[in-house]
Design a protein around this motif. Structure first.
Motif, PDB file in Angstrom:
ATOM      1  N   GLU A 298       0.017  -3.643   2.660  1.00 48.99           N
ATOM      2  CA  GLU A 298      -0.772  -4.831   2.319  1.00 48.99           C
ATOM      3  C   GLU A 298      -1.619  -4.537   1.076  1.00 48.99           C
ATOM      4  O   GLU A 298      -2.677  -3.912   1.184  1.00 48.99           O
ATOM      5  N   PRO A 299      -1.170  -4.972  -0.092  1.00 46.99           N
ATOM      6  CA  PRO A 299      -1.967  -4.763  -1.320  1.00 46.99           C
ATOM      7  C   PRO A 299      -3.325  -5.446  -1.177  1.00 46.99           C
ATOM      8  O   PRO A 299      -3.464  -6.460  -0.501  1.00 46.99           O
ATOM      9  N   VAL A 300      -4.294  -4.910  -1.844  1.00 52.25           N
ATOM     10  CA  VAL A 300      -5.641  -5.472  -1.832  1.00 52.25           C
ATOM     11  C   VAL A 300      -5.772  -6.429  -3.003  1.00 52.25           C
ATOM     12  O   VAL A 300      -5.524  -6.056  -4.148  1.00 52.25           O
ATOM     13  N   ARG A 301      -6.178  -7.660  -2.709  1.00 47.26           N
ATOM     14  CA  ARG A 301      -6.368  -8.663  -3.750  1.00 47.26           C
ATOM     15  C   ARG A 301      -7.847  -8.837  -4.019  1.00 47.26           C
ATOM     16  O   ARG A 301      -8.642  -8.984  -3.089  1.00 47.26           O
ATOM     17  N   ALA A 302      -8.192  -8.829  -5.299  1.00 50.45           N
ATOM     18  CA  ALA A 302      -9.598  -8.935  -5.678  1.00 50.45           C
ATOM     19  C   ALA A 302      -9.685  -9.672  -7.013  1.00 50.45           C
ATOM     20  O   ALA A 302      -8.669 -10.131  -7.562  1.00 50.45           O
ATOM     21  N   GLU A 303     -10.881  -9.789  -7.529  1.00 56.33           N
ATOM     22  CA  GLU A 303     -11.102 -10.480  -8.805  1.00 56.33           C
ATOM     23  C   GLU A 303     -11.845  -9.560  -9.744  1.00 56.33           C
ATOM     24  O   GLU A 303     -12.868  -8.980  -9.372  1.00 56.33           O
ATOM     25  N   ALA A 304     -11.309  -9.419 -10.978  1.00 53.59           N
ATOM     26  CA  ALA A 304     -11.922  -8.535 -11.971  1.00 53.59           C
ATOM     27  C   ALA A 304     -12.000  -9.275 -13.291  1.00 53.59           C
ATOM     28  O   ALA A 304     -10.964  -9.683 -13.834  1.00 53.59           O
ATOM     29  N   GLY A 305     -13.201  -9.463 -13.838  1.00 54.40           N
ATOM     30  CA  GLY A 305     -13.371 -10.159 -15.119  1.00 54.40           C
ATOM     31  C   GLY A 305     -12.864 -11.579 -15.075  1.00 54.40           C
ATOM     32  O   GLY A 305     -12.320 -12.078 -16.069  1.00 54.40           O
ATOM     33  N   GLY A 306     -12.971 -12.235 -13.948  1.00 51.00           N
ATOM     34  CA  GLY A 306     -12.520 -13.602 -13.816  1.00 51.00           C
ATOM     35  C   GLY A 306     -11.045 -13.744 -13.544  1.00 51.00           C
ATOM     36  O   GLY A 306     -10.540 -14.864 -13.425  1.00 51.00           O
ATOM     37  N   ALA A 307     -10.330 -12.636 -13.435  1.00 54.21           N
ATOM     38  CA  ALA A 307      -8.885 -12.676 -13.196  1.00 54.21           C
ATOM     39  C   ALA A 307      -8.581 -12.024 -11.861  1.00 54.21           C
ATOM     40  O   ALA A 307      -9.227 -11.046 -11.454  1.00 54.21           O
ATOM     41  N   ALA A 308      -7.581 -12.565 -11.150  1.00 52.92           N
ATOM     42  CA  ALA A 308      -7.165 -12.009  -9.865  1.00 52.92           C
ATOM     43  C   ALA A 308      -6.316 -10.779 -10.098  1.00 52.92           C
ATOM     44  O   ALA A 308      -5.456 -10.759 -10.995  1.00 52.92           O
ATOM     45  N   VAL A 309      -6.568  -9.742  -9.327  1.00 49.88           N
ATOM     46  CA  VAL A 309      -5.784  -8.509  -9.435  1.00 49.88           C
ATOM     47  C   VAL A 309      -5.261  -8.150  -8.068  1.00 49.88           C
ATOM     48  O   VAL A 309      -5.820  -8.520  -7.037  1.00 49.88           O
ATOM     49  N   SER A 310      -4.156  -7.438  -8.003  1.00 52.17           N
ATOM     50  CA  SER A 310      -3.573  -6.946  -6.763  1.00 52.17           C
ATOM     51  C   SER A 310      -3.418  -5.450  -6.874  1.00 52.17           C
ATOM     52  O   SER A 310      -2.768  -4.963  -7.820  1.00 52.17           O
ATOM     53  N   VAL A 311      -3.995  -4.729  -5.945  1.00 55.37           N
ATOM     54  CA  VAL A 311      -4.005  -3.274  -6.011  1.00 55.37           C
ATOM     55  C   VAL A 311      -3.261  -2.728  -4.795  1.00 55.37           C
ATOM     56  O   VAL A 311      -3.613  -3.028  -3.653  1.00 55.37           O
ATOM     57  N   THR A 312      -2.212  -1.971  -5.050  1.00 52.53           N
ATOM     58  CA  THR A 312      -1.512  -1.284  -3.956  1.00 52.53           C
ATOM     59  C   THR A 312      -2.258   0.001  -3.660  1.00 52.53           C
ATOM     60  O   THR A 312      -2.480   0.821  -4.560  1.00 52.53           O
ATOM     61  N   VAL A 313      -2.622   0.132  -2.403  1.00 50.06           N
ATOM     62  CA  VAL A 313      -3.445   1.274  -2.003  1.00 50.06           C
ATOM     63  C   VAL A 313      -2.630   2.173  -1.084  1.00 50.06           C
ATOM     64  O   VAL A 313      -1.939   1.700  -0.185  1.00 50.06           O
ATOM     65  N   THR A 314      -2.719   3.487  -1.348  1.00 49.52           N
ATOM     66  CA  THR A 314      -2.122   4.466  -0.436  1.00 49.52           C
ATOM     67  C   THR A 314      -3.187   5.474  -0.036  1.00 49.52           C
ATOM     68  O   THR A 314      -4.213   5.616  -0.714  1.00 49.52           O
ATOM     69  N   VAL A 315      -2.938   6.131   1.075  1.00 44.86           N
ATOM     70  CA  VAL A 315      -3.893   7.132   1.557  1.00 44.86           C
ATOM     71  C   VAL A 315      -3.162   8.402   1.945  1.00 44.86           C
ATOM     72  O   VAL A 315      -1.982   8.377   2.318  1.00 44.86           O
ATOM     73  N   SER A 316      -3.874   9.491   1.852  1.00 42.54           N
ATOM     74  CA  SER A 316      -3.394  10.779   2.350  1.00 42.54           C
ATOM     75  C   SER A 316      -4.210  11.117   3.588  1.00 42.54           C
ATOM     76  O   SER A 316      -5.450  10.996   3.562  1.00 42.54           O
ATOM     77  N   ILE A 317      -3.524  11.526   4.650  1.00 41.06           N
ATOM     78  CA  ILE A 317      -4.218  11.727   5.941  1.00 41.06           C
ATOM     79  C   ILE A 317      -3.936  13.135   6.453  1.00 41.06           C
ATOM     80  O   ILE A 317      -2.790  13.608   6.453  1.00 41.06           O
ATOM     81  N   GLY A 318      -5.028  13.773   6.919  1.00 40.50           N
ATOM     82  CA  GLY A 318      -4.909  15.070   7.572  1.00 40.50           C
ATOM     83  C   GLY A 318      -5.362  14.944   9.009  1.00 40.50           C
ATOM     84  O   GLY A 318      -6.400  14.333   9.284  1.00 40.50           O
ATOM     85  N   ALA A 319      -4.608  15.502   9.927  1.00 44.90           N
ATOM     86  CA  ALA A 319      -4.926  15.410  11.354  1.00 44.90           C
ATOM     87  C   ALA A 319      -5.132  16.790  11.935  1.00 44.90           C
ATOM     88  O   ALA A 319      -4.394  17.726  11.606  1.00 44.90           O
ATOM     89  N   ALA A 320      -6.144  16.915  12.803  1.00 41.29           N
ATOM     90  CA  ALA A 320      -6.418  18.181  13.494  1.00 41.29           C
ATOM     91  C   ALA A 320      -6.782  17.876  14.940  1.00 41.29           C
ATOM     92  O   ALA A 320      -7.450  16.879  15.225  1.00 41.29           O
ATOM     93  N   THR A 321      -6.331  18.736  15.851  1.00 40.56           N
ATOM     94  CA  THR A 321      -6.559  18.527  17.292  1.00 40.56           C
ATOM     95  C   THR A 321      -7.100  19.800  17.914  1.00 40.56           C
ATOM     96  O   THR A 321      -6.702  20.908  17.532  1.00 40.56           O
ATOM     97  N   MET A 322      -8.055  19.620  18.862  1.00 39.05           N
ATOM     98  CA  MET A 322      -8.534  20.775  19.620  1.00 39.05           C
ATOM     99  C   MET A 322      -8.442  20.450  21.106  1.00 39.05           C
ATOM    100  O   MET A 322      -8.499  19.295  21.525  1.00 39.05           O
ATOM    101  N   THR A 323      -8.290  21.474  21.920  1.00 38.05           N
ATOM    102  CA  THR A 323      -8.185  21.313  23.369  1.00 38.05           C
ATOM    103  C   THR A 323      -9.448  21.841  24.026  1.00 38.05           C
ATOM    104  O   THR A 323     -10.256  22.537  23.404  1.00 38.05           O
TER     105      THR A 323
END
Length: 585
Positions: A522-547
């Motif tokens: 789901e790209p993020v839609r926003a407004e910049a300088g009076g113009a609509a922009v669409s930003v594709t966002v990705t993330v890097s995720i690290g997972a850790a588990t303890m017992t």
């Protein structure tokens, strides 16, 4: 020897020469069939005739009749010698007995024999001379009379000790009975309520001194006599001139389907009326106070259902009548997502379950119109006869504005102002609590560290306002995807962390992949300088588990997740990396 055998021959000879010209056999048959003992004495005090009942009643021996009928003197001497006439000189007693008979006067008296038998003796002189006397055993009657007298005495004592005035009148409106209390209650002069007096005298006395209020005295008397003669049940209150209030209750007495009298009780209820007035005033004051304040008073039964409510409609939208019968807690909501203290409503339920009082516990309730209100609830148990609470009584005060203001301050102190997510402080508090739960329940605990890829480029290309929109959208998608028991926090910049209670490494990896996919899709839609922009966002995720067997500090767990994120970044970004298993301690 019975009077019917040889002893009758002297009687026959005596009867033939006596002044009683009657057939001896007929006379004997007559008196033998009477229920009482009977004797006939002649003018010379000789015993002319007697029946068996007489001999039995006086327990006379056969020897007295062997030579014929005994004289009065012989009988009197025998009876006096064995104590029939009580203590005293027997000869004097015999003399008194003979003189009484010689006076030839009618007499009636009772005599108690040594064995306890009570005889009623009735003597009547005969015109021809002599005496006829009857002897009746009245022992049972006397016992019944004594018993009745004793119970009447008990009843009188009971009625006199009662707090009510009690009177009984007959069908002719004559006073049959009145206890002593009635004179005190009605303030009557001594002897004003005597048995045998007409009830009209009491009515007249009361009317003349204004007990029935203003009006013609005679008319008042006639009206009350007319009402009394109806013998109808009645129950009313009357205020006396001195201010005392009497409760008057009358009940007719029926016998064989007809009215034979009336029982009336008079109770001074002045103190009760004053107490009722005080209760009414207190109730009115409480009602006014409740209506003027943001509070309602309630009471529960032993099953936890409302039995009383006052003022609930202002707070909950339900009328007091609608509250009765509903179970306590019907309106309670889970406030865990509204307060950092979890759900405080549980405190009231726990206290009631333990039979303990509770005070100023903030509870979250749902109004009838669907709105949420916060009440400060206080209650205490009602003592029951068996030692256990028979219910609860309490008061709830509306603290919605105060609670929401406090919660707003909490949110400001414990939440990130840009995204509304938990901040570092709140996250660390929750981590500590979840570690304690982990030890109790022996469950795993996982942590995700999420970093937005190339976030600096977004700020440089579109500006910080767009960057803020990206962070808020990412925060919303994270918070909207995890469970309610999970906690998402912003740790600063473009970094987010997610606490996953009761989640193992496999579950943490699956959730991390789901989060990564949703954010990219789901790209993020926003407004910049009076113009609509669409930003594709990705993330890097690290997972850790303890017992629970290998617990770690927050810093150690965070460091493992951070290293996993670092590998994801260097592995090309937009990916999930899981930390190795917790090393042995």
């Amino acid at each position: 020897m019975s009077p019917r055998d040889g002893a009758r021959t002297p009687f026959t000879r005596l009867a033939a020469g006596s002044r009683l010209r009657c057939d001896a056999q007929t006379l004997q048959a007559l008196i033998d069939n009477l229920p009482s003992g009977v004797t006939f004495f002649g003018a010379n005090l000789e015993l002319i005739a007697c029946n068996d009942r007489f001999r039995t009643l006086l327990d006379l021996p056969e020897s007295l009749f062997v030579d014929g009928m005994p004289t009065l003197v012989t009988l009197a001497r025998h009876l006096a010698a064995r104590g029939e006439y009580g203590d005293g000189d027997p000869e004097i007693q015999v003399h008194e007995m003979v003189e009484r008979y010689r006076e030839m006067r009618p007499h009636v008296y009772e005599r108690t024999r040594p064995d306890g038998t009570v005889l009623e003796v009735r003597g009547a002189p005969l015109a021809q001379g002599g005496f006829v006397t009857t002897y009746t055993d009245i022992t049972d009657r006397k016992r019944a009379e004594e018993e009745a007298k004793r119970y009447a005495s008990y009843l009188g004592a009971v009625l006199d000790s009662m707090p009510h005035g009690i009177s009984v009148i007959d069908e002719r409106l004559r006073i049959i009975f009145a206890n002593t209390r009635i004179g005190e209650i009605l303030d009557l002069p001594p002897g004003a309520f005597r048995p045998g007096d007409p009830f009209e005298s009491v009515i007249r006395h009361n009317a003349e001194r204004g007990e029935y209020g203003p009006g013609d005295t005679e008319a008042q008397i006639m009206r009350r006599i007319g009402l009394a003669l109806k013998f109808e049940p009645h129950h009313f209150e009357r205020t006396r001139p001195n201010g005392h209030v009497l409760e008057v209750q009358g009940t007719p007495v029926d016998m064989d389907g007809r009215k034979v009298g009336f029982v009336t009780t008079y109770t001074d209820i002045t103190e009760r009326k004053r107490a009722e007035e005080e209760v009414r005033r207190a109730r009115d004051l409480m009602t006014e106070a409740i209506n003027a304040s943001a509070a309602f008073v309630w009471e529960l039964d032993a099953s936890g259902r409302y039995t009383y409510s006052l003022g609930a409609e202002k707070l909950l939208g339900y009328t007091d009548a609608e509250m009765v019968g509903r179970r306590f807690g019907t309106f309670h909501e889970d406030c865990a997502d509204r307060s950092t203290a979890g759900d405080p409503s549980a405190g009231t339920h726990d206290a009631i379950a333990r039979g303990e009082p509770f005070k100023n516990v903030t509870i979250c309730l749902r109004r009838k119109d669907g709105a949420t209100v916060y009440l400060s609830s206080s209650g205490h148990p009602i003592a029951g006869g068996d030692g256990h609470p028979s219910g609860y009584r309490g008061v709830d005060v509306d603290v919605t504005e105060l609670t929401e203001a406090r919660m707003q301050l909490e949110r400001q102190a414990l939440h990130d102002p840009l995204t509304g997510l938990a901040n570092r402080h709140k996250f660390l508090e929750r981590f500590t609590l979840e570690c304690e739960r982990q030890r109790r329940w022996n469950s795993p605990l996982s942590l995700l560290v999420i970093d937005v890829d190339h976030f600096k480029r977004v700020n440089d290309r579109h500006g910080h306002l767009v960057g803020d929109v990206v962070l808020k959208r990412v925060a919303a998608r994270l918070d909207g995807t995890v469970r309610r028991t999970d906690l998402v926090a912003r740790f600063g910049g473009e970094e987010f962390i997610v606490l996953l209670p009761e989640t193992d490494a496999e579950g943490a990896a699956a959730l991390a992949e789901s989060l990564r996919t949703r954010i990219r899709a789901e790209p993020v839609r926003a407004e910049a300088g009076g113009a609509a922009v669409s930003v594709t966002v990705t993330v890097s995720i690290g997972a850790a588990t303890m017992t629970a067997q290998r617990p770690q500090s927050f810093d150690d767990l965070m460091e493992r997740a951070d290293r996993a994120v670092y590998r994801a970044k260097h592995g090309g970004r937009d990916r999930v990396e899981c930390a190795a298993a917790t090393p042995a301690g």
